[in-house]
Scaffold this active site. Structure first.
Site, PDB file in Angstrom:
ATOM      1  N   THR A   7      -5.808   8.109  -4.167  1.00  0.00           N
ATOM      2  CA  THR A   7      -5.865   7.972  -2.698  1.00  0.00           C
ATOM      3  C   THR A   7      -5.021   9.045  -2.019  1.00  0.00           C
ATOM      4  O   THR A   7      -5.429   9.622  -1.008  1.00  0.00           O
ATOM      5  CB  THR A   7      -5.415   6.554  -2.280  1.00  0.00           C
ATOM      6  OG1 THR A   7      -6.290   5.625  -2.921  1.00  0.00           O
ATOM      7  CG2 THR A   7      -5.502   6.349  -0.780  1.00  0.00           C
ATOM      8  N   GLU A  16       0.839  -1.208   0.000  1.00  0.00           N
ATOM      9  CA  GLU A  16       0.000   0.000   0.000  1.00  0.00           C
ATOM     10  C   GLU A  16       0.872   1.255   0.000  1.00  0.00           C
ATOM     11  O   GLU A  16       0.580   2.227  -0.696  1.00  0.00           O
ATOM     12  CB  GLU A  16      -0.909   0.030   1.242  1.00  0.00           C
ATOM     13  CG  GLU A  16      -2.061  -0.951   1.200  1.00  0.00           C
ATOM     14  CD  GLU A  16      -3.192  -0.513   0.271  1.00  0.00           C
ATOM     15  OE1 GLU A  16      -2.925  -0.080  -0.848  1.00  0.00           O
ATOM     16  OE2 GLU A  16      -4.355  -0.652   0.675  1.00  0.00           O
TER      17      GLU A  16
END
Ligand code: HSE
Length: 323
Positions: free
Chosen positions: A197, A141
């Site tokens: 994001t 991530e």
């Protein structure tokens, strides 16, 4: 929590899959997420004793995924497992088949990270424990969006609903999947940016008024108590009660407030943004999902915004070996 039936035999290659997830569930920014029955990402991997790491990506919107070994979430997570297991000398040959659409808010990089980490752990004979595996997946991530958040990778690995109760050391509490529930996801065709994001995190407030903190705590409390008591209506109230993250991000999502009020009026238990968006989701009673999805889609259509919707279930199964 992840299967250890493969512990004994070392394999030369393996194929695993990991599910899409909904992170945050409203007020639980960065600390809770839910596994969905579909879509899933697939990762095939083999280990080699010489050469360099190699990754190829196929499937849904695969052209938007970096194959740079330092940026690809599945490969970075897999390499983190090798290093942590003391096998940094080995090389990875990896193929990712995307099923979870990138940049939609359904934990696309999380699914690839979880599958990448787990596949390598399987090939090594499962040397890493769940928490270590989670930390390796979080590195995926970090590579994909700059932050090592755990609320997509944890449910992608372990299934059900997972609450991250501590970061250092990393600790999770897993809840069994909720059965009496449909989850409608609606994805408007809006482009927040390539680093979606990252952008959706940068616009968040750095401090919140005390009054909002109180309301957010109440909402998260309802979410958790609802989960513990298997009371989906209470859980939904909690999901709808985010006054911090949703307020900031709703601006990026067309007709967010109107969709939310229509969904709740129609009988949905709860409504919020899925992860960093732009997908939104509603928790609703069984057999309501399809109709609600169509209603939300028509709301967007009236403003000329194209969208798609899908109806899901929360599943207990996270990452797994597939043939
Ligand atoms: N908790 C993360 C966020 C999830 O909201 O930024 C991103 O998928």
């Amino acid at each position: 929590m992840v299967s250890s039936s493969v512990k004994s035999a070392l394999k030369s290659s393996v194929r695993v899959s990991a599910p899409a997830t909904i992170a945050n569930l409203g007020p639980g920014y960065d600390v809770i997420g839910m596994a969905l029955n579909e879509p899933r990402d697939f990762v095939e991997v083999s280990l080699e004793s010489r050469g360099e790491d190699f990754i190829e990506v196929e499937g849904v919107r695969s052209e938007s995924i970096s194959c740079d070994p330092k940026k690809n979430s599945a490969l970075v997570a897999g390499r983190a497992v090798l290093e942590r297991a003391g096998r940094g000398d080995l090389c990875l040959k990896m193929k990712v088949i995307k099923g979870v659409p990138p940049r939609s808010g359904l934990g696309s990089s999380g699914a690839s990270s979880a599958a990448g980490a787990y596949s390598v752990n399987v090939l090594l004979g499962m040397p890493l424990k769940d928490e270590e595996l989670l930390q390796c997946a979080m590195e995926g991530e970090r590579a994909a969006c700059g932050s090592p958040h755990a609320d997509n990778v944890a449910p992608a690995l372990f299934g059900g609903v997972v609450f991250i109760s501590s970061f250092k050391p990393i600790k999770v509490i897993r809840f069994e999947a909720l059965k009496d529930l449909e989850i409608v996801v609606i994805t408007p065709e809006v482009e927040i940016g390539e680093e979606k994001t990252k952008i959706a995190r940068q616009i968040l407030p750095t401090s919140v008024p005390l009054q909002d903190m109180v309301r957010q705590t109440q909402a998260f409390g309802k979410l958790l108590v609802g989960l513990m008591n298997r009371d989906v209506a209470l859980m939904g109230e909690g999901v709808s009660g985010d006054v911090v993250i949703e307020r900031a991000r709703a601006k990026l999502i067309p007709k967010f407030d109107y969709m939310k009020s229509c969904a709740l009026e129609a009988g949905a238990y709860g409504f919020s943004i899925s992860g960093a968006g732009p997908s939104v989701f509603a928790l609703c009673p069984n057999n309501m999902g399809k109709q609600l999805g169509a209603t939300l889609k028509s709301i967007l259509e009236k403003d000329g915004i194209r969208s798609s919707y899908s109806v899901h279930r929360n599943v207990g199964e996270g990452v797994k070996v597939v043939s």
